[in-house]
Scaffold this motif. Structure first.
Motif, PDB file in Angstrom:
ATOM      1  N   ALA A   6       2.218   2.578  -8.683  1.00  0.00           N
ATOM      2  CA  ALA A   6       0.942   2.524  -7.967  1.00  0.00           C
ATOM      3  C   ALA A   6       0.399   1.098  -7.945  1.00  0.00           C
ATOM      4  O   ALA A   6      -0.177   0.663  -6.951  1.00  0.00           O
ATOM      5  CB  ALA A   6      -0.061   3.478  -8.608  1.00  0.00           C
ATOM      6  N   LEU A   7       0.593   0.360  -9.031  1.00  0.00           N
ATOM      7  CA  LEU A   7       0.147  -1.030  -9.100  1.00  0.00           C
ATOM      8  C   LEU A   7       0.852  -1.879  -8.049  1.00  0.00           C
ATOM      9  O   LEU A   7       0.219  -2.664  -7.328  1.00  0.00           O
ATOM     10  CB  LEU A   7       0.399  -1.582 -10.508  1.00  0.00           C
ATOM     11  N   VAL A   8       2.154  -1.719  -7.940  1.00  0.00           N
ATOM     12  CA  VAL A   8       2.917  -2.484  -6.939  1.00  0.00           C
ATOM     13  C   VAL A   8       2.446  -2.126  -5.530  1.00  0.00           C
ATOM     14  O   VAL A   8       2.233  -2.998  -4.681  1.00  0.00           O
ATOM     15  CB  VAL A   8       4.434  -2.242  -7.102  1.00  0.00           C
ATOM     16  N   ARG A   9       2.239  -0.839  -5.264  1.00  0.00           N
ATOM     17  CA  ARG A   9       1.767  -0.413  -3.939  1.00  0.00           C
ATOM     18  C   ARG A   9       0.373  -0.964  -3.663  1.00  0.00           C
ATOM     19  O   ARG A   9       0.072  -1.395  -2.554  1.00  0.00           O
ATOM     20  CB  ARG A   9       1.782   1.112  -3.850  1.00  0.00           C
ATOM     21  N   THR A  10      -0.480  -0.979  -4.683  1.00  0.00           N
ATOM     22  CA  THR A  10      -1.822  -1.537  -4.535  1.00  0.00           C
ATOM     23  C   THR A  10      -1.756  -3.012  -4.174  1.00  0.00           C
ATOM     24  O   THR A  10      -2.491  -3.480  -3.293  1.00  0.00           O
ATOM     25  CB  THR A  10      -2.638  -1.340  -5.827  1.00  0.00           C
ATOM     26  N   ALA A  11      -0.874  -3.751  -4.833  1.00  0.00           N
ATOM     27  CA  ALA A  11      -0.720  -5.175  -4.535  1.00  0.00           C
ATOM     28  C   ALA A  11      -0.273  -5.375  -3.087  1.00  0.00           C
ATOM     29  O   ALA A  11      -0.795  -6.251  -2.387  1.00  0.00           O
ATOM     30  CB  ALA A  11       0.281  -5.816  -5.502  1.00  0.00           C
ATOM     31  N   GLU A  12       0.662  -4.548  -2.621  1.00  0.00           N
ATOM     32  CA  GLU A  12       1.120  -4.652  -1.229  1.00  0.00           C
ATOM     33  C   GLU A  12      -0.025  -4.401  -0.256  1.00  0.00           C
ATOM     34  O   GLU A  12      -0.204  -5.147   0.718  1.00  0.00           O
ATOM     35  CB  GLU A  12       2.251  -3.647  -0.977  1.00  0.00           C
TER      36      GLU A  12
ATOM     37  N   LYS B  93      -3.929  -6.358 -15.088  1.00  0.00           N
ATOM     38  CA  LYS B  93      -4.483  -7.575 -14.493  1.00  0.00           C
ATOM     39  C   LYS B  93      -3.435  -8.683 -14.478  1.00  0.00           C
ATOM     40  O   LYS B  93      -3.280  -9.398 -13.483  1.00  0.00           O
ATOM     41  CB  LYS B  93      -5.721  -8.013 -15.282  1.00  0.00           C
ATOM     42  N   ASP B  94      -2.677  -8.807 -15.558  1.00  0.00           N
ATOM     43  CA  ASP B  94      -1.614  -9.815 -15.631  1.00  0.00           C
ATOM     44  C   ASP B  94      -0.501  -9.527 -14.617  1.00  0.00           C
ATOM     45  O   ASP B  94      -0.008 -10.437 -13.946  1.00  0.00           O
ATOM     46  CB  ASP B  94      -1.019  -9.879 -17.036  1.00  0.00           C
ATOM     47  N   LYS B  95      -0.104  -8.256 -14.510  1.00  0.00           N
ATOM     48  CA  LYS B  95       0.950  -7.879 -13.560  1.00  0.00           C
ATOM     49  C   LYS B  95       0.503  -8.156 -12.124  1.00  0.00           C
ATOM     50  O   LYS B  95       1.286  -8.642 -11.306  1.00  0.00           O
ATOM     51  CB  LYS B  95       1.329  -6.407 -13.723  1.00  0.00           C
ATOM     52  N   LEU B  96      -0.745  -7.825 -11.813  1.00  0.00           N
ATOM     53  CA  LEU B  96      -1.252  -8.089 -10.471  1.00  0.00           C
ATOM     54  C   LEU B  96      -1.315  -9.590 -10.197  1.00  0.00           C
ATOM     55  O   LEU B  96      -0.993 -10.034  -9.092  1.00  0.00           O
ATOM     56  CB  LEU B  96      -2.620  -7.442 -10.276  1.00  0.00           C
TER      57      LEU B  96
END
Length: 135
Positions: free
Chosen positions: A17-23, A66-69
């Protein structure tokens, strides 16, 4: 789309979900707020804190998200909460006038589904904005 709320609990589904949010955030130049909610043992956020899943753990999860984003080029705000995770995510989205809530989902079965419920289903049923459930 101007503001996305990401529900995060550092599970593999939440990482997807984090990766999709970033996209999505890059595509729409949207603001991102990451939320992690420490559950309580009794319904409706009135019981004691779950010792297995304390608020301090959620603080760490927020920092990791936060770090991953940031590695993906997204600057994010964070917010932690205490209570029913689905209800809290919807409240956070409402308060911030978010356009979308993004959550991961994992397959719960039998007794686990009955006792814990599904955060993604709860968000889907309660939200006043779009919901993206990432598998």
């Amino acid at each position: 789309m101007k503001h996305i709320i990401l529900g995060y609990d550092e599970t593999p589904a939440a990482d997807h979900a984090l990766v999709r949010t970033a996209e999505l955030a890059k595509t729409f130049e949207a603001k991102v707020t990451v939320a992690s909610i420490a559950p309580v043992l009794h319904g409706r956020g009135t019981g004691p804190i779950d010792p297995v899943d304390p608020p301090a753990r959620h603080e760490l999860q927020l920092q990791h998200a936060k770090d991953k984003l940031a590695e993906l080029g997204i600057k994010a705000e964070t917010v932690n909460g205490l209570g029913d995770p689905a209800r809290a995510l919807v409240t956070i989205a409402d308060e911030r006038e978010a356009d979308m809530i993004v959550v991961g989902t994992r397959e719960l079965h039998g007794l686990e589904r009955l006792l814990l419920g599904s955060v993604s289903e709860g968000v889907e049923h309660k939200a006043h904005c779009d919901v993206l459930i990432v598998h």
